[in-house]
Write a protein that holds these residues in place. Sequence first.
Motif, PDB file in Angstrom:
ATOM      1  N   PHE A  94     -13.237   7.353 -17.044  1.00  0.00           N
ATOM      2  CA  PHE A  94     -12.476   8.317 -17.850  1.00  0.00           C
ATOM      3  C   PHE A  94     -11.368   7.603 -18.633  1.00  0.00           C
ATOM      4  CE2 PHE A  94      -9.385  11.610 -18.744  1.00  0.00           C
ATOM      5  CZ  PHE A  94     -10.186  12.680 -19.125  1.00  0.00           C
ATOM      6  N   ALA A  95     -10.633   6.730 -17.933  1.00  0.00           N
ATOM      7  CA  ALA A  95      -9.516   6.013 -18.577  1.00  0.00           C
ATOM      8  C   ALA A  95     -10.038   5.101 -19.691  1.00  0.00           C
ATOM      9  CB  ALA A  95      -8.758   5.194 -17.536  1.00  0.00           C
ATOM     10  N   LYS A  96     -11.155   4.441 -19.440  1.00  0.00           N
ATOM     11  CA  LYS A  96     -11.719   3.544 -20.455  1.00  0.00           C
ATOM     12  C   LYS A  96     -12.120   4.328 -21.701  1.00  0.00           C
ATOM     13  CE  LYS A  96     -14.588   0.158 -18.349  1.00  0.00           C
ATOM     14  NZ  LYS A  96     -15.495  -0.243 -17.366  1.00  0.00           N
ATOM     15  N   SER A  97     -12.797   5.455 -21.515  1.00  0.00           N
ATOM     16  CA  SER A  97     -13.239   6.269 -22.653  1.00  0.00           C
ATOM     17  C   SER A  97     -12.045   6.747 -23.456  1.00  0.00           C
ATOM     18  CB  SER A  97     -14.024   7.501 -22.197  1.00  0.00           C
ATOM     19  OG  SER A  97     -14.836   7.178 -21.134  1.00  0.00           O
ATOM     20  N   LEU A  98     -11.001   7.197 -22.718  1.00  0.00           N
ATOM     21  CA  LEU A  98      -9.812   7.724 -23.390  1.00  0.00           C
ATOM     22  C   LEU A  98      -9.113   6.619 -24.195  1.00  0.00           C
ATOM     23  CD1 LEU A  98      -8.470  10.506 -23.469  1.00  0.00           C
ATOM     24  CD2 LEU A  98      -6.947   9.753 -21.630  1.00  0.00           C
ATOM     25  N   ALA A  99      -8.944   5.459 -23.576  1.00  0.00           N
ATOM     26  CA  ALA A  99      -8.275   4.339 -24.258  1.00  0.00           C
ATOM     27  C   ALA A  99      -9.088   3.910 -25.484  1.00  0.00           C
ATOM     28  CB  ALA A  99      -8.110   3.171 -23.287  1.00  0.00           C
ATOM     29  N   LEU A 100     -10.395   3.889 -25.335  1.00  0.00           N
ATOM     30  CA  LEU A 100     -11.265   3.461 -26.443  1.00  0.00           C
ATOM     31  C   LEU A 100     -11.191   4.467 -27.591  1.00  0.00           C
ATOM     32  CD1 LEU A 100     -13.434   1.327 -27.252  1.00  0.00           C
ATOM     33  CD2 LEU A 100     -15.157   2.891 -26.343  1.00  0.00           C
ATOM     34  N   ALA A 101     -11.313   5.747 -27.248  1.00  0.00           N
ATOM     35  CA  ALA A 101     -11.312   6.790 -28.276  1.00  0.00           C
ATOM     36  C   ALA A 101      -9.976   6.851 -29.015  1.00  0.00           C
ATOM     37  CB  ALA A 101     -11.616   8.143 -27.626  1.00  0.00           C
ATOM     38  N   LEU A 102      -8.875   6.610 -28.280  1.00  0.00           N
ATOM     39  CA  LEU A 102      -7.543   6.729 -28.896  1.00  0.00           C
ATOM     40  C   LEU A 102      -7.025   5.405 -29.454  1.00  0.00           C
ATOM     41  CD1 LEU A 102      -5.826   8.855 -26.089  1.00  0.00           C
ATOM     42  CD2 LEU A 102      -6.632   9.712 -28.288  1.00  0.00           C
ATOM     43  N   GLY A 103      -7.722   4.311 -29.137  1.00  0.00           N
ATOM     44  CA  GLY A 103      -7.276   2.981 -29.573  1.00  0.00           C
ATOM     45  C   GLY A 103      -6.002   2.573 -28.845  1.00  0.00           C
ATOM     46  N   LYS A 104      -5.906   2.905 -27.546  1.00  0.00           N
ATOM     47  CA  LYS A 104      -4.698   2.591 -26.758  1.00  0.00           C
ATOM     48  C   LYS A 104      -4.968   1.440 -25.792  1.00  0.00           C
ATOM     49  CE  LYS A 104      -2.615   6.314 -28.381  1.00  0.00           C
ATOM     50  NZ  LYS A 104      -1.452   6.277 -29.258  1.00  0.00           N
ATOM     51  N   THR A 105      -3.884   0.867 -25.260  1.00  0.00           N
ATOM     52  CA  THR A 105      -3.995  -0.224 -24.284  1.00  0.00           C
ATOM     53  C   THR A 105      -4.509   0.331 -22.955  1.00  0.00           C
ATOM     54  OG1 THR A 105      -2.107  -1.266 -25.338  1.00  0.00           O
ATOM     55  CG2 THR A 105      -2.658  -2.039 -23.126  1.00  0.00           C
ATOM     56  N   LEU A 106      -5.445  -0.400 -22.335  1.00  0.00           N
ATOM     57  CA  LEU A 106      -5.981   0.002 -21.027  1.00  0.00           C
ATOM     58  C   LEU A 106      -5.431  -0.953 -19.961  1.00  0.00           C
ATOM     59  CD1 LEU A 106      -8.179   1.600 -19.304  1.00  0.00           C
ATOM     60  CD2 LEU A 106      -9.673  -0.345 -19.764  1.00  0.00           C
ATOM     61  N   ILE A 107      -4.948  -0.388 -18.849  1.00  0.00           N
ATOM     62  CA  ILE A 107      -4.479  -1.243 -17.747  1.00  0.00           C
ATOM     63  C   ILE A 107      -5.035  -0.728 -16.417  1.00  0.00           C
ATOM     64  CG2 ILE A 107      -2.470  -2.120 -16.474  1.00  0.00           C
ATOM     65  CD1 ILE A 107      -0.869  -2.112 -19.031  1.00  0.00           C
ATOM     66  N   GLY A 108      -5.732  -1.611 -15.701  1.00  0.00           N
ATOM     67  CA  GLY A 108      -6.255  -1.291 -14.364  1.00  0.00           C
ATOM     68  C   GLY A 108      -5.253  -1.764 -13.323  1.00  0.00           C
ATOM     69  N   VAL A 109      -4.976  -0.925 -12.350  1.00  0.00           N
ATOM     70  CA  VAL A 109      -3.910  -1.203 -11.372  1.00  0.00           C
ATOM     71  C   VAL A 109      -4.491  -1.315  -9.961  1.00  0.00           C
ATOM     72  CG1 VAL A 109      -1.841  -0.181 -10.298  1.00  0.00           C
ATOM     73  CG2 VAL A 109      -2.153  -0.038 -12.784  1.00  0.00           C
ATOM     74  N   ASN A 110      -3.920  -2.223  -9.179  1.00  0.00           N
ATOM     75  CA  ASN A 110      -4.238  -2.327  -7.761  1.00  0.00           C
ATOM     76  C   ASN A 110      -3.484  -1.201  -7.038  1.00  0.00           C
ATOM     77  OD1 ASN A 110      -3.855  -3.025  -4.964  1.00  0.00           O
ATOM     78  ND2 ASN A 110      -4.545  -5.097  -5.436  1.00  0.00           N
ATOM     79  N   HIS A 111      -4.223  -0.344  -6.356  1.00  0.00           N
ATOM     80  CA  HIS A 111      -3.646   0.825  -5.686  1.00  0.00           C
ATOM     81  C   HIS A 111      -2.521   0.441  -4.705  1.00  0.00           C
ATOM     82  CE1 HIS A 111      -3.965   4.865  -3.778  1.00  0.00           C
ATOM     83  NE2 HIS A 111      -3.737   4.203  -2.663  1.00  0.00           N
ATOM     84  N   MET A 112      -2.718  -0.666  -3.983  1.00  0.00           N
ATOM     85  CA  MET A 112      -1.733  -1.087  -2.983  1.00  0.00           C
ATOM     86  C   MET A 112      -0.436  -1.558  -3.653  1.00  0.00           C
ATOM     87  SD  MET A 112      -3.389  -0.217  -0.474  1.00  0.00           S
ATOM     88  CE  MET A 112      -2.224  -0.652   0.793  1.00  0.00           C
TER      89      MET A 112
END
Length: 338
Positions: A94-112
């Motif tokens: 979901f986050a990837k699609s949203l970032a791609l569609a909006l042209g925004k920066t994507l950041i994946g976070v370690n939950h811990m």
Amino acid sequence: MKSVVLAIESSCDETAAAVLLGDRVLSNVVAGQDVHARYGGVVPELASRAHQGNIVPVVSEALRLSGMTLPDIDVVACTAGPGLMGALLVGTSFAKSLALALGKTLIGVNHMQGHILAHFIRAGEDQPVPSFPFLCLTVSGGHTQLVLVKGPLAMQVIGETLDDAAGEAFDKAAKLLGLPYPGGPQVDRLADLGEDSRFKFTQPKVPGLDFSFSGLKTSLLYQVKALERLQPNARTVHLNDICASYRKAVVDYLLAVTTRAMHQTGVRTLALAGGVSANRLLRAQLQEIAGREGWKLFIPPLAYCTDNAAMIGMAAAFLHESGISHGMDLKPMARMEY
Ligand code: KG4
Ligand code: ZN
């Protein structure tokens, strides 16, 4: 300029979204999943399906409450791991699609890392935050870790559980006692009504700063069975005393290892994270020890201790500040190192 982060958390059984402006939380929405209660634990496939149903309404609600619109967002963040693979896939896709569609920066976070960096969320200018280095005791349903935090992105696990997590130790005890899932809060509540010296549990012996909780749970099972041989309804009759004694055993053990870690590292600041931070005895005992030892103690509000997306947004803000971002090849990871 402070960045606006839209964060999504879906690593286990909570679908959550939050919007942050720098270190301020503008909205923080969490949808739980009741579907697991009747199975006595999280069912991964049901969690993934519930995330799919929840994610659009949860993100929309977080945006609405924040007063921001999609074009205002600078960063779309999501939990990349650790967690249940199917559950993580929903949030990351979901986050990837949203970032791609909006042209925004994507950041994946370690939950811990998110659990620990939740300590830097501020409600106001004068709210103190821990200074580095500090030690964080993270106690949740899936993890028990002692982390030496040298900087926002420099964390070292110096101790962790070799088997069950602290929350799991409470949940499994609750299940054995016939209490509904998740049992941690029930054991805590009943423990307040009981006598904590009625039953004895030997402290697990594990070298170094690691933990083991499976022995406590087995000891509880044997003690309950022995009682029931003499009195068939012992589980019910002694319920409060069993809960009180068991809670004391788990908390004493957590505190003993944590105190050893504080002395060994020479660190003077201690932070608490994860859902088990809600435990009343743990909080009270920590306050007492911290006062006696002269430690600074940080316990975030409960909403930022249990799984939430605000902590993921806070961690993403630190990553963004350091120039870290991810591409469309970001992969969810069931296991993830710091
Ligand atoms: O951090 P969290 O919300 O989710 C995970 O990432 O696991 O932690 C949930 C865990 C559960 O095991 C729950 O039983 C436990 O935290 N918990 C408690 C209390 N409140 C929640 N354990 C003991 N006492 C409590 N008051
Ligand atoms: Zn968690």
